[in-house]
Design a protein around this motif. Structure first.
Motif, PDB file in Angstrom:
ATOM      1  N   ASN A 161      -8.570   0.263  -0.123  1.00  0.00           N
ATOM      2  CA  ASN A 161      -8.809  -0.279   1.214  1.00  0.00           C
ATOM      3  C   ASN A 161      -9.944  -1.292   1.215  1.00  0.00           C
ATOM      4  O   ASN A 161      -9.823  -2.362   1.810  1.00  0.00           O
ATOM      5  CB  ASN A 161      -9.080   0.857   2.206  1.00  0.00           C
ATOM      6  CG  ASN A 161      -7.854   1.720   2.382  1.00  0.00           C
ATOM      7  OD1 ASN A 161      -6.768   1.241   2.663  1.00  0.00           O
ATOM      8  ND2 ASN A 161      -8.019   3.024   2.188  1.00  0.00           N
ATOM      9  N   GLU A 187       3.371  -0.799   4.044  1.00  0.00           N
ATOM     10  CA  GLU A 187       2.672   0.471   3.825  1.00  0.00           C
ATOM     11  C   GLU A 187       3.721   1.565   3.823  1.00  0.00           C
ATOM     12  O   GLU A 187       4.549   1.640   4.748  1.00  0.00           O
ATOM     13  CB  GLU A 187       1.640   0.739   4.924  1.00  0.00           C
ATOM     14  CG  GLU A 187       0.482  -0.218   4.897  1.00  0.00           C
ATOM     15  CD  GLU A 187      -0.620   0.155   5.878  1.00  0.00           C
ATOM     16  OE1 GLU A 187      -0.877   1.375   6.046  1.00  0.00           O
ATOM     17  OE2 GLU A 187      -1.214  -0.752   6.462  1.00  0.00           O
ATOM     18  N   GLU A 227      -4.099   6.878  -1.612  1.00  0.00           N
ATOM     19  CA  GLU A 227      -3.598   5.524  -1.374  1.00  0.00           C
ATOM     20  C   GLU A 227      -3.876   4.622  -2.571  1.00  0.00           C
ATOM     21  O   GLU A 227      -4.931   4.730  -3.217  1.00  0.00           O
ATOM     22  CB  GLU A 227      -4.254   4.924  -0.128  1.00  0.00           C
ATOM     23  CG  GLU A 227      -3.833   5.611   1.138  1.00  0.00           C
ATOM     24  CD  GLU A 227      -4.444   4.991   2.377  1.00  0.00           C
ATOM     25  OE1 GLU A 227      -3.841   5.146   3.450  1.00  0.00           O
ATOM     26  OE2 GLU A 227      -5.512   4.355   2.285  1.00  0.00           O
ATOM     27  N   LYS A 277       0.872  -1.177   0.000  1.00  0.00           N
ATOM     28  CA  LYS A 277       0.000   0.000   0.000  1.00  0.00           C
ATOM     29  C   LYS A 277       0.907   1.224   0.000  1.00  0.00           C
ATOM     30  O   LYS A 277       1.757   1.376   0.868  1.00  0.00           O
ATOM     31  CB  LYS A 277      -0.900   0.032   1.226  1.00  0.00           C
ATOM     32  CG  LYS A 277      -1.882   1.208   1.187  1.00  0.00           C
ATOM     33  CD  LYS A 277      -2.627   1.388   2.494  1.00  0.00           C
ATOM     34  CE  LYS A 277      -3.682   0.368   2.704  1.00  0.00           C
ATOM     35  NZ  LYS A 277      -4.509   0.671   3.900  1.00  0.00           N
ATOM     36  N   LYS A 290       1.165   5.576  -0.574  1.00  0.00           N
ATOM     37  CA  LYS A 290       0.442   6.841  -0.548  1.00  0.00           C
ATOM     38  C   LYS A 290       1.290   7.858  -1.290  1.00  0.00           C
ATOM     39  O   LYS A 290       2.446   8.090  -0.931  1.00  0.00           O
ATOM     40  CB  LYS A 290       0.192   7.298   0.887  1.00  0.00           C
ATOM     41  CG  LYS A 290      -0.703   8.507   0.993  1.00  0.00           C
ATOM     42  CD  LYS A 290      -1.051   8.791   2.448  1.00  0.00           C
ATOM     43  CE  LYS A 290      -2.057   9.904   2.569  1.00  0.00           C
ATOM     44  NZ  LYS A 290      -2.422  10.138   3.977  1.00  0.00           N
ATOM     45  N   ILE A 336      -1.345  -7.072   3.161  1.00  0.00           N
ATOM     46  CA  ILE A 336      -0.564  -5.852   2.945  1.00  0.00           C
ATOM     47  C   ILE A 336       0.825  -6.087   3.560  1.00  0.00           C
ATOM     48  O   ILE A 336       0.978  -6.090   4.770  1.00  0.00           O
ATOM     49  CB  ILE A 336      -1.221  -4.623   3.590  1.00  0.00           C
ATOM     50  CG1 ILE A 336      -2.658  -4.445   3.116  1.00  0.00           C
ATOM     51  CG2 ILE A 336      -0.387  -3.368   3.339  1.00  0.00           C
ATOM     52  CD1 ILE A 336      -2.810  -4.133   1.655  1.00  0.00           C
TER      53      ILE A 336
END
Length: 95
Positions: free
Chosen positions: A79, A92, A12, A5, A7, A89
């Motif tokens: 998500n 992140e 995201e 994941k 950003k 995941i």
């Protein structure tokens, strides 16, 4: 399925596990492309009658290489997609 994941530009995304590109180098090299599409997508959400994407570089190759999940590259919420599909995941990160 495993994914990362990320950003970028306040948005995201999921990047499915892949051997098709080097992470994070390929993503960082395409960060301006991602940010431009995010900005155009945000404008489009408030004015869907205007084509904010036509002047942007084509992201077709980027999408097919990475399998990126999330608006504006596809209509899936990353998500909800992860929850619904039971995506693991692995990492992140904000780039």
């Amino acid at each position: 399925m495993k994914a990362i994941k990320i950003k970028i530009a306040g948005t995201e995304f999921l990047l499915p596990e892949s051997d098709s590109y080097e992470f994070p180098a390929y993503i960082l090299a395409n960060k301006p492309l991602i940010a431009a599409h995010v900005a155009a997508g945000k404008k489009w959400l408030t004015d869907s009658m205007t084509d904010y994407f036509s002047d942007l570089p084509d992201a077709t190759d980027f999408k097919s290489i990475t399998g990126i999940i999330g608006f504006p590259f596809d209509a899936r919420d990353p998500n909800l997609y992860a929850i619904e599909r039971g995506v693991d995941i692995a990492l992140e990160i904000e780039l």
